[in-house]
Design a protein around this motif. Structure first.
Motif, PDB file in Angstrom:
ATOM      1  N   ARG A  27      35.430   0.638 -31.026  1.00  0.00           N
ATOM      2  CA  ARG A  27      34.589  -0.454 -31.535  1.00  0.00           C
ATOM      3  C   ARG A  27      33.614   0.079 -32.575  1.00  0.00           C
ATOM      4  O   ARG A  27      33.301   1.264 -32.611  1.00  0.00           O
ATOM      5  CB  ARG A  27      33.811  -1.083 -30.393  1.00  0.00           C
ATOM      6  N   ALA A  28      33.117  -0.808 -33.388  1.00  0.00           N
ATOM      7  CA  ALA A  28      32.175  -0.415 -34.434  1.00  0.00           C
ATOM      8  C   ALA A  28      30.883   0.130 -33.836  1.00  0.00           C
ATOM      9  O   ALA A  28      30.205   0.960 -34.451  1.00  0.00           O
ATOM     10  CB  ALA A  28      31.872  -1.607 -35.346  1.00  0.00           C
ATOM     11  N   THR A  29      30.545  -0.275 -32.631  1.00  0.00           N
ATOM     12  CA  THR A  29      29.306   0.171 -31.987  1.00  0.00           C
ATOM     13  C   THR A  29      29.525   1.359 -31.052  1.00  0.00           C
ATOM     14  O   THR A  29      28.626   1.737 -30.311  1.00  0.00           O
ATOM     15  CB  THR A  29      28.688  -0.981 -31.184  1.00  0.00           C
ATOM     16  N   ALA A  30      30.725   1.973 -31.076  1.00  0.00           N
ATOM     17  CA  ALA A  30      31.051   3.066 -30.161  1.00  0.00           C
ATOM     18  C   ALA A  30      30.211   4.305 -30.458  1.00  0.00           C
ATOM     19  O   ALA A  30      29.908   4.609 -31.608  1.00  0.00           O
ATOM     20  CB  ALA A  30      32.526   3.410 -30.271  1.00  0.00           C
ATOM     21  N   VAL A  31      29.841   5.000 -29.406  1.00  0.00           N
ATOM     22  CA  VAL A  31      29.114   6.263 -29.531  1.00  0.00           C
ATOM     23  C   VAL A  31      29.889   7.332 -28.772  1.00  0.00           C
ATOM     24  O   VAL A  31      30.540   7.037 -27.770  1.00  0.00           O
ATOM     25  CB  VAL A  31      27.671   6.162 -28.985  1.00  0.00           C
TER      26      VAL A  31
END
Length: 99
Positions: free
Chosen positions: A7-11
């Motif tokens: 996902r674009a918000t993955a860390v």
């Protein structure tokens, strides 16, 4: 193996606890090259083309395989693809030069 974009918000996961995972490496490459660069590197578009081809195959011919064993399924798929290619060739226009 299927490559699924994070996902674009993955860390990344906590690397102090574990070694970097494949997902962590993908997140790092996306941060370095951008999402489109990562898709080019991993040939992500190829997966989309394969999924589209299978959806087309299932939609036109049959929704599932009738054979039970993998070799028989492979033979069934080859027969179906051959029939599908014949149908596509029959409907494909033949270019003719007019001038």
């Amino acid at each position: 193996m299927a490559i699924i974009p994070p996902r674009a918000t993955a860390v990344p996961s906590d690397q102090a606890v574990t070694a970097p995972t494949q997902r962590d490496r993908h997140i790092q490459r996306i941060a370095e090259t951008g999402r489109m660069g990562w898709q080019r590197e991993t040939k992500y578009g190829r997966r989309s083309k394969e999924e589209t081809a299978m959806a087309r195959y299932k939609g036109i011919l049959v929704g599932h395989f009738h054979a039970r064993t993998p070799p028989a399924q492979q033979a069934e798929a080859m027969i179906g693809v051959s029939a599908l290619n014949r149908m596509l060739d029959a409907g494909r226009p033949v270019p003719v030069r007019t001038a």
